[in-house]
Design an enzyme around this catalytic site. Sequence first.
Site, PDB file in Angstrom:
ATOM      1  N   HIS A 211      40.029 103.520  68.028  1.00 25.00           N
ATOM      2  CA  HIS A 211      40.486 104.144  69.275  1.00 25.00           C
ATOM      3  C   HIS A 211      41.967 104.454  69.193  1.00 25.00           C
ATOM      4  O   HIS A 211      42.752 103.661  68.678  1.00 25.00           O
ATOM      5  CB  HIS A 211      40.197 103.250  70.487  1.00 25.00           C
ATOM      6  CG  HIS A 211      40.652 101.832  70.342  1.00 25.00           C
ATOM      7  ND1 HIS A 211      39.953 100.893  69.619  1.00 25.00           N
ATOM      8  CD2 HIS A 211      41.753 101.204  70.814  1.00 25.00           C
ATOM      9  CE1 HIS A 211      40.593  99.742  69.667  1.00 25.00           C
ATOM     10  NE2 HIS A 211      41.697  99.900  70.377  1.00 25.00           N
TER      11      HIS A 211
ATOM     12  N   HIS B 167      30.420 105.617  65.649  1.00 25.38           N
ATOM     13  CA  HIS B 167      31.062 104.313  65.480  1.00 25.38           C
ATOM     14  C   HIS B 167      31.744 104.196  64.121  1.00 25.38           C
ATOM     15  O   HIS B 167      31.118 104.362  63.080  1.00 25.38           O
ATOM     16  CB  HIS B 167      30.031 103.184  65.614  1.00 25.38           C
ATOM     17  CG  HIS B 167      30.652 101.822  65.476  1.00 25.38           C
ATOM     18  ND1 HIS B 167      31.137 101.110  66.548  1.00 25.38           N
ATOM     19  CD2 HIS B 167      30.908 101.062  64.375  1.00 25.38           C
ATOM     20  CE1 HIS B 167      31.655  99.970  66.123  1.00 25.38           C
ATOM     21  NE2 HIS B 167      31.521  99.910  64.806  1.00 25.38           N
TER      22      HIS B 167
ATOM     23  N   HIS C 154      45.286 105.013  71.382  1.00 26.43           N
ATOM     24  CA  HIS C 154      45.918 104.821  72.684  1.00 26.43           C
ATOM     25  C   HIS C 154      46.868 105.992  72.936  1.00 26.43           C
ATOM     26  O   HIS C 154      47.684 106.319  72.062  1.00 26.43           O
ATOM     27  CB  HIS C 154      46.768 103.542  72.699  1.00 26.43           C
ATOM     28  CG  HIS C 154      46.018 102.261  72.512  1.00 26.43           C
ATOM     29  ND1 HIS C 154      45.700 101.431  73.562  1.00 26.43           N
ATOM     30  CD2 HIS C 154      45.541 101.647  71.399  1.00 26.43           C
ATOM     31  CE1 HIS C 154      45.065 100.354  73.106  1.00 26.43           C
ATOM     32  NE2 HIS C 154      44.961 100.462  71.790  1.00 26.43           N
TER      33      HIS C 154
ATOM     34  N   THR D   7      41.738  94.337  69.452  1.00 25.96           N
ATOM     35  CA  THR D   7      40.687  93.525  70.073  1.00 25.96           C
ATOM     36  C   THR D   7      39.319  94.181  70.058  1.00 25.96           C
ATOM     37  O   THR D   7      38.318  93.482  70.171  1.00 25.96           O
ATOM     38  CB  THR D   7      41.049  93.198  71.535  1.00 25.96           C
ATOM     39  OG1 THR D   7      41.245  94.419  72.253  1.00 25.96           O
ATOM     40  CG2 THR D   7      42.322  92.364  71.624  1.00 25.96           C
TER      41      THR D   7
END
Length: 113
Positions: free
Chosen positions: A99, A46, A101, A94
């Site tokens: 992450h 994380h 894309h 959000t």
Amino acid sequence: MSGCLFCGIIGGEIPSTVVYEDDRVYAFRDINPQAKVHVLVVPREHHEDVEALSANPTLLAAVITAGVEVAKREGIHDSGYRFVFNTGDDACRTVFHAHLHVLGAQQLSTFGH
Ligand code: 5GP
Ligand code: ZN
């Protein structure tokens, strides 16, 4: 991290459609695709966002390399694809787990709007 959506996906508590995985990275289809191919590549560890992730250049590179592998597996490596990291409110970020894309399989629009 407890309460983190993508940690829940990586841990298998929340279902996802995996595209690629290895010991450091997990890649799965976006639930609300913005292109014919829309895959999210996340580090298993994380980190809140790409800025935090950049403190671990090896892991950041693993995310990018996995994104290239996803592009190959999805058949968009030669036609072209887009990598996006959204950071902060103006970018409409959000989910607070870094992450990448991976978008493609069609002509993408210009961006910045
Ligand atoms: P962000 O706006 O933070 O850059 O991107 C978050 C992405 O996560 C969005 O594209 C959104 O569609 C995707 N997403 C949100 N919840 C889920 C989920 O439960 N499963 C999957 N596969 N994607 C999700
Ligand atoms: Zn997380």
